[in-house]
Design a protein around this motif. Structure first.
Motif, PDB file in Angstrom:
ATOM      1  N   ALA A 102      -6.424  57.305 -19.221  1.00 40.90           N
ATOM      2  CA  ALA A 102      -7.592  56.636 -19.338  1.00 40.90           C
ATOM      3  C   ALA A 102      -7.484  55.130 -18.496  1.00 40.90           C
ATOM      4  CB  ALA A 102      -8.153  56.363 -20.847  1.00 40.90           C
ATOM      5  N   GLY A 103      -6.166  54.670 -18.577  1.00 41.28           N
ATOM      6  CA  GLY A 103      -5.764  53.311 -17.953  1.00 41.28           C
ATOM      7  C   GLY A 103      -6.406  52.150 -18.630  1.00 41.28           C
ATOM      8  N   VAL A 104      -6.483  52.303 -20.122  1.00 36.73           N
ATOM      9  CA  VAL A 104      -6.897  51.300 -20.829  1.00 36.73           C
ATOM     10  C   VAL A 104      -5.982  50.155 -20.850  1.00 36.73           C
ATOM     11  CG1 VAL A 104      -7.382  50.603 -23.537  1.00 36.73           C
ATOM     12  CG2 VAL A 104      -8.026  52.965 -22.683  1.00 36.73           C
ATOM     13  N   LYS A 105      -6.244  48.958 -20.639  1.00 35.64           N
ATOM     14  CA  LYS A 105      -5.151  47.643 -20.559  1.00 35.64           C
ATOM     15  C   LYS A 105      -5.163  47.032 -21.954  1.00 35.64           C
ATOM     16  CE  LYS A 105      -5.907  47.245 -15.466  1.00 35.64           C
ATOM     17  NZ  LYS A 105      -4.410  47.955 -15.393  1.00 35.64           N
ATOM     18  N   ILE A 106      -4.140  46.709 -22.628  1.00 30.95           N
ATOM     19  CA  ILE A 106      -3.803  46.158 -23.729  1.00 30.95           C
ATOM     20  C   ILE A 106      -3.137  44.886 -23.372  1.00 30.95           C
ATOM     21  CG2 ILE A 106      -2.906  46.166 -26.009  1.00 30.95           C
ATOM     22  CD1 ILE A 106      -4.610  48.716 -25.483  1.00 30.95           C
ATOM     23  N   LYS A 107      -3.863  43.728 -23.204  1.00 35.38           N
ATOM     24  CA  LYS A 107      -3.714  42.323 -23.239  1.00 35.38           C
ATOM     25  C   LYS A 107      -3.356  41.685 -24.502  1.00 35.38           C
ATOM     26  CE  LYS A 107      -6.276  41.745 -18.955  1.00 35.38           C
ATOM     27  NZ  LYS A 107      -7.042  40.683 -18.273  1.00 35.38           N
ATOM     28  N   LEU A 108      -1.742  41.321 -24.834  1.00 32.25           N
ATOM     29  CA  LEU A 108      -1.123  41.106 -25.736  1.00 32.25           C
ATOM     30  C   LEU A 108      -1.035  39.548 -25.698  1.00 32.25           C
ATOM     31  CD1 LEU A 108       0.002  41.526 -28.571  1.00 32.25           C
ATOM     32  CD2 LEU A 108       2.137  42.099 -27.384  1.00 32.25           C
ATOM     33  N   PHE A 109      -1.765  38.706 -26.665  1.00 32.15           N
ATOM     34  CA  PHE A 109      -1.501  37.368 -26.942  1.00 32.15           C
ATOM     35  C   PHE A 109      -0.610  36.912 -28.075  1.00 32.15           C
ATOM     36  CE2 PHE A 109      -5.085  38.286 -24.581  1.00 32.15           C
ATOM     37  CZ  PHE A 109      -5.563  37.365 -23.658  1.00 32.15           C
ATOM     38  N   MET A 110       0.586  36.197 -27.846  1.00 31.92           N
ATOM     39  CA  MET A 110       1.598  35.874 -28.842  1.00 31.92           C
ATOM     40  C   MET A 110       2.539  34.726 -28.269  1.00 31.92           C
ATOM     41  SD  MET A 110       3.488  39.577 -28.843  1.00 31.92           S
ATOM     42  CE  MET A 110       4.028  39.524 -30.530  1.00 31.92           C
ATOM     43  N   ASP A 111       3.310  34.514 -29.425  1.00 32.56           N
ATOM     44  CA  ASP A 111       4.536  33.605 -28.780  1.00 32.56           C
ATOM     45  C   ASP A 111       5.804  34.216 -28.466  1.00 32.56           C
ATOM     46  OD1 ASP A 111       6.415  33.383 -31.223  1.00 32.56           O
ATOM     47  OD2 ASP A 111       4.509  33.298 -32.283  1.00 32.56           O
ATOM     48  N   ARG A 112       6.568  33.813 -27.739  1.00 35.20           N
ATOM     49  CA  ARG A 112       7.785  34.433 -27.154  1.00 35.20           C
ATOM     50  C   ARG A 112       8.631  34.760 -28.486  1.00 35.20           C
ATOM     51  NH1 ARG A 112       8.585  34.749 -21.762  1.00 35.20           N
ATOM     52  NH2 ARG A 112       7.181  33.241 -20.395  1.00 35.20           N
ATOM     53  N   GLU A 113       8.800  34.139 -29.382  1.00 33.00           N
ATOM     54  CA  GLU A 113       9.885  34.371 -30.383  1.00 33.00           C
ATOM     55  C   GLU A 113       9.352  35.677 -31.106  1.00 33.00           C
ATOM     56  OE1 GLU A 113      13.196  34.150 -33.303  1.00 33.00           O
ATOM     57  OE2 GLU A 113      12.624  33.389 -31.225  1.00 33.00           O
ATOM     58  N   THR A 114       8.034  35.887 -31.383  1.00 28.61           N
ATOM     59  CA  THR A 114       7.362  36.978 -32.163  1.00 28.61           C
ATOM     60  C   THR A 114       7.720  38.236 -31.331  1.00 28.61           C
ATOM     61  OG1 THR A 114       5.744  35.542 -33.309  1.00 28.61           O
ATOM     62  CG2 THR A 114       5.509  37.993 -33.086  1.00 28.61           C
ATOM     63  N   LEU A 115       7.461  38.071 -30.145  1.00 30.70           N
ATOM     64  CA  LEU A 115       7.828  39.017 -28.963  1.00 30.70           C
ATOM     65  C   LEU A 115       9.256  39.523 -29.232  1.00 30.70           C
ATOM     66  CD1 LEU A 115       6.570  40.900 -26.841  1.00 30.70           C
ATOM     67  CD2 LEU A 115       7.341  39.044 -25.210  1.00 30.70           C
ATOM     68  N   ARG A 116      10.152  38.660 -29.153  1.00 29.45           N
ATOM     69  CA  ARG A 116      11.426  39.041 -29.243  1.00 29.45           C
ATOM     70  C   ARG A 116      11.926  39.618 -30.567  1.00 29.45           C
ATOM     71  NH1 ARG A 116      15.983  37.264 -31.552  1.00 29.45           N
ATOM     72  NH2 ARG A 116      15.037  35.438 -32.607  1.00 29.45           N
ATOM     73  N   LEU A 117      11.210  39.343 -31.730  1.00 26.54           N
ATOM     74  CA  LEU A 117      11.476  39.903 -33.164  1.00 26.54           C
ATOM     75  C   LEU A 117      10.724  41.399 -33.121  1.00 26.54           C
ATOM     76  CD1 LEU A 117      11.402  36.731 -35.462  1.00 26.54           C
ATOM     77  CD2 LEU A 117      13.180  38.078 -34.663  1.00 26.54           C
ATOM     78  N   MET A 118       9.792  41.677 -32.522  1.00 24.95           N
ATOM     79  CA  MET A 118       9.041  42.961 -32.717  1.00 24.95           C
ATOM     80  C   MET A 118       9.851  44.152 -32.357  1.00 24.95           C
ATOM     81  SD  MET A 118       5.325  41.962 -30.894  1.00 24.95           S
ATOM     82  CE  MET A 118       4.522  43.602 -30.830  1.00 24.95           C
ATOM     83  N   GLY A 119       9.905  44.981 -33.328  1.00 24.11           N
ATOM     84  CA  GLY A 119      10.451  46.118 -33.214  1.00 24.11           C
ATOM     85  C   GLY A 119      12.089  45.994 -34.072  1.00 24.11           C
ATOM     86  N   LYS A 120      12.508  44.792 -34.186  1.00 21.18           N
ATOM     87  CA  LYS A 120      13.773  44.614 -34.860  1.00 21.18           C
ATOM     88  C   LYS A 120      13.766  44.092 -36.448  1.00 21.18           C
ATOM     89  CE  LYS A 120      15.559  42.704 -30.374  1.00 21.18           C
ATOM     90  NZ  LYS A 120      14.042  42.807 -29.498  1.00 21.18           N
ATOM     91  N   GLU A 121      12.691  44.293 -36.791  1.00 18.94           N
ATOM     92  CA  GLU A 121      12.510  43.743 -38.368  1.00 18.94           C
ATOM     93  C   GLU A 121      11.446  44.712 -38.839  1.00 18.94           C
ATOM     94  OE1 GLU A 121      11.086  39.749 -38.696  1.00 18.94           O
ATOM     95  OE2 GLU A 121       9.416  40.058 -37.522  1.00 18.94           O
ATOM     96  N   HIS A 122      11.516  44.907 -40.319  1.00 19.62           N
ATOM     97  CA  HIS A 122      10.290  45.420 -41.109  1.00 19.62           C
ATOM     98  C   HIS A 122       9.206  44.484 -40.981  1.00 19.62           C
ATOM     99  CE1 HIS A 122      12.933  48.369 -42.392  1.00 19.62           C
ATOM    100  NE2 HIS A 122      13.494  47.697 -43.328  1.00 19.62           N
ATOM    101  N   ALA A 123       7.975  45.004 -40.993  1.00 18.38           N
ATOM    102  CA  ALA A 123       6.849  44.268 -40.972  1.00 18.38           C
ATOM    103  C   ALA A 123       5.596  44.749 -41.592  1.00 18.38           C
ATOM    104  CB  ALA A 123       6.325  43.676 -39.373  1.00 18.38           C
TER     105      ALA A 123
END
Length: 387
Positions: free
Chosen positions: A65-86
């Motif tokens: 479908a080519g749906v575009k997900i535009k993600l707004f967040m800070d770089r530190e959160t981006l770095r931690l995503m997938g590396k911690e329980h949440a």
């Protein structure tokens, strides 16, 4: 379902359900043979196996479908995503909020351990619901007297989860519609709460229980806000299967679990305050058509989903051809009838999946009376006590 849409949906459905049944069989075998010996080994294997199924829906969104997900967040959160329980809390705005979460989890490398609190009926969905059950999703009946012990015991089982997981909790309790917003506004007006404009009033009991049980082993809460820009049509499962693109804006802010208040009442108020802030954030998004307070992070769509779907397609087509050659199924009217019946079943299952995802099909909220009587609680308050 229109004939033209069915011509696209049925082949995708065949691929999804055949590969899904293969995944379900593998999950069932591992559940019976490996889990009794080592729960963590089972979880590691299931994480990989479940992703092989769920990533097909990620492919449908990303590549078909080519749906575009535009993600707004800070770089530190981006770095931690997938590396911690949440613990992930989000507004429930569109039909595919859960798929947006899967896409973010896949980008972060933890799709196979992305979990959610779901309504009990979800686990009976063929293939996808069964896979969720094997993956330790939490299924509730929307009755707090029954759900409290189920939720708490399920959360406790995650304490020794061997790899980073996300647990999604939609604290509004149902998907957003204008009818449900009207009910929430009337209830808020009758009880002196801030009147919502873009969200529903959160049901906080489940959130309070989650924080209480997970505080010691989950370091962060991901506060997610999903919005659809004015220039884009709202994404639905039917549009996605038909290959029609959309744009989704996702605002994500990370909160440390240790910074939350200690008492249950204060935690409940924290959740309500988050949704008041989320409401204002959506007001600004409606005015500006973007989230301007956080940086847009460019995360390209990974090729992994494309590779997995191509691999599944080759295996399914090869297996189907060999089966037809061996069985000569299409050489008789009886065989043709059986094949047509099978295609009909797949069409019905895909239709059920599409209907199940639609906001309008979710349980409607009843409008609360403007001035509740002393002898009779408003419906919204009774529902809140249930949740």
């Amino acid at each position: 379902m229109a004939i033209a849409a069915a011509a696209v949906i049925v082949p995708l459905g065949l691929l999804f359900f055949i590969s899904g049944l293969v995944v379900n069989v593998i999950q069932a075998i591992c559940f019976v043979t490996i889990r009794p010996l080592s729960k963590n080994t089972y979880r590691r294997i299931n994480r990989v196996v479940a992703e092989l199924l769920w990533i097909e829906l990620v492919w449908v969104v990303d590549w078909w479908a080519g749906v575009k997900i535009k993600l707004f967040m800070d770089r530190e959160t981006l770095r931690l995503m997938g590396k911690e329980h949440a613990l992930v809390i989000s507004n429930h705005r569109s039909d595919i909020d859960w798929l947006v979460g899967w896409i973010l989890a896949q980008r972060s490398g933890c799709l196979g351990s992305a979990l959610a609190v779901m309504k009990k009926s979800s686990k009976f969905l063929p293939v996808i619901g069964w896979s969720m059950w094997f993956s330790e999703y939490l299924f509730l009946e929307r009755n707090w007297a029954k759900d409290e012990s189920t939720l708490k015991s399920g959360l406790q089982r995650l304490r020794d989860y061997p790899q980073p997981f996300w647990l999604a909790l939609f604290v509004e309790g149902t998907r957003f519609t204008q009818a449900k917003l009207l009910a929430a506004q009337e209830y808020a007006a009758s009880t002196g709460l801030p009147i919502p404009r873009n969200v529903l009033i959160p049901r906080t009991k489940g959130f309070v229980a989650a924080v209480s049980e997970m505080r010691s082993f989950v370091p962060a809460i991901y506060d997610v806000t999903v919005a659809i820009p004015k220039s884009s049509p709202a994404p639905t499962m039917l549009r996605i299967f038909k290959g029609q693109p959309s744009v989704v804006h996702v605002h994500l802010r990370r909160h440390l679990m240790q910074e939350l208040p200690e008492t249950d009442d204060a935690v409940a108020q924290w959740c309500k305050d988050i949704f008041v802030a989320k409401d204002s954030l959506l007001d600004r998004h409606n005015a500006e058509d973007t989230f301007s307070d956080l940086e847009l992070q460019e995360i390209p769509r990974p090729k992994k989903s494309l590779i997995v779907v191509i691999s599944w397609s080759c295996m399914v087509i090869f297996g189907a051809l060999k089966f037809l050659q061996w069985s000569a199924l299409l050489s008789s009217w009886k065989g043709i009838a059986i094949s047509a019946f099978g295609l009909g079943i797949v069409t019905i299952l895909m239709h059920i999946l599409i209907l199940f995802s639609q906001s309008e099909r979710s349980t409607p909220a009843k409008v609360a009376p403007a001035k509740p009587k002393n002898s009779e609680e408003p419906e919204q308050m009774r529902q809140d006590k249930q949740q």
